[in-house]
Design an enzyme around this catalytic site. Structure first.
Site, PDB file in Angstrom:
ATOM      1  CG  ASP A  46      -4.293   5.114   7.123  1.00  0.00           C
ATOM      2  OD1 ASP A  46      -3.128   4.929   7.527  1.00  0.00           O
ATOM      3  OD2 ASP A  46      -4.744   4.550   6.107  1.00  0.00           O
TER       4      ASP A  46
ATOM      5  CG  HIS B   4      -1.323   3.580   4.720  1.00  0.00           C
ATOM      6  ND1 HIS B   4      -2.557   3.098   5.096  1.00  0.00           N
ATOM      7  CD2 HIS B   4      -0.681   2.554   4.113  1.00  0.00           C
ATOM      8  CE1 HIS B   4      -2.669   1.834   4.721  1.00  0.00           C
ATOM      9  NE2 HIS B   4      -1.538   1.477   4.123  1.00  0.00           N
TER      10      HIS B   4
ATOM     11  CB  SER C  17      -0.943   0.013   1.205  1.00  0.00           C
ATOM     12  OG  SER C  17      -0.213  -0.147   2.408  1.00  0.00           O
TER      13      SER C  17
END
Length: 353
Positions: free
Chosen positions: A328, A331, A38
């Site tokens: 978040d 991340h 990610s």
């Protein structure tokens, strides 16, 4: 008179040659090609059946046009900034996004998938794209490139492109520590060695497919991400140093793997990109980098929300993500990614500029 004129033109010619040899060649890196999780997924997970998505607000709110592209951040990622720095487009397209043509993908493409890892088992948990499938997509991409550009130009792009691998954190967080699936088979040091072996295999596979300029990104201190702080039962709210020790051990073995890869792979240039010390410095002194909050993410409460949870209560999301190290609970924010990109560009990738 003639001899003076001749000397003048000879001197001018020599100066031009010297100047041209000292100037970096434009287009030295014709494309950025990305594998990973990610941290570098620019939207591939949008096109697969998984809950690990970031294609809804508040993700992407600071991206061009305020679009949630599937990037797990408020804006651009490290690879987007690197692409721009190499004189390529300012964002790297996702391979599975069919709105991009092969001509657009010729200057950069991401095969990455949020939630994946070096270990295939890690990818199975959220049903995302394993690294070996990403490499298969790369082989498919090569064939498309040959059809679009001709074999000679396609081979040149493949040989001169910069390949970035950013992967490994989920193997520890998802697969070993939070959901303890692998501890029955590996001690922590054994699992580190196993993962580094998989990274080594992936690079060799990419090399066999034509990759020559490759960068392996080390792990950041993932014991300091907000969710790890939240789940730190011994010292709630503090970095989990056990997690950080695993990251450092992985990085040390990865550096050694990079050294061996350079010895083994003829004409390859493989570099290690340091991120641990950069993020550790930001965590230790956030205000030095313009941050106000290092312990919480911008979205929701900032303690545990990521992916779908990040979009459930937008009213709680912070006003200015640039003041947060993390967007978040897992991340980084765009501001952090920009700092990391600058560090990687000026150090690990300097030889490719």
């Amino acid at each position: 008179m003639f001899s003076q004129s001749l000397r003048y033109w000879l001197l001018l010619l020599i100066m031009r040659i010297l100047l041209s040899s000292s100037t970096p060649t434009a287009g030295k890196v014709p494309a950025i090609i990305v594998f990973g999780d990610s941290t570098v997924d620019t939207g591939n997970n949008n096109y697969i059946p998984t809950v690990a998505k970031g294609n809804f607000p508040p993700y992407g709110r600071d991206f061009d046009g305020g679009v949630a592209t599937g990037r797990f951040s408020n804006g651009r990622l490290v690879t987007d900034f690197l692409s721009e720095a190499f004189g390529l487009p300012s964002s790297v397209p996702a391979y599975l996004d069919t709105s991009y043509t092969i001509d657009q993908l010729a200057t950069g493409v991401s095969f990455a998938s949020g939630g994946t890892g070096l270990d295939d088992l890690t990818a199975k948990i959220p049903s995302v794209i394993p690294l070996n499938q990403q490499l298969e997509y790369f082989a498919e991409y090569k064939e498309k490139l040959k059809l679009a550009k001709g074999e000679s130009l396609a081979n040149e792009i493949i040989a001169e492109a910069l390949y970035i691998f950013s992967i490994g954190t989920n193997d520890f967080i998802v697969n070993y520590l939070v959901l303890p699936l692998r501890p029955a088979h590996y001690t922590a040091p054994e699992y580190v060695t196993y993962l580094v072996g998989l990274a080594d295999e992936a690079v060799r596979h990419a090399y066999d497919l034509g990759a020559r300029k490759m960068e392996l990104t080390g792990l950041a201190p993932f014991g300091c991400i907000p969710s790890a702080r939240t789940l730190n039962h011994d010292e709630p709210g503090e970095c989990n140093e056990e997690y950080n020790q695993l990251a450092m051990r992985f990085n040390a073995e990865l550096k050694e793997a990079v050294r061996k890869l350079n010895d083994d792979l003829a004409s390859a240039q493989v570099v290690y990109a340091e991120t641990y010390s950069v993020v550790a410095a930001i965590v230790a002194n956030p205000s030095d980098y313009g941050f106000e909050n290092v312990a919480q993410g911008c979205c929701g409460t900032g303690l545990i929300e990521t992916s779908v949870l990040c979009g459930m209560d937008q009213a709680l999301t912070c006003q200015d993500a640039n003041k947060y190290v993390f967007f978040d609970s897992v991340h980084p924010s765009e501001a952090t990614y920009r700092i990391l990109a600058d560090e990687i560009l000026n150090n690990a990738l300097r030889i490719f500029l």
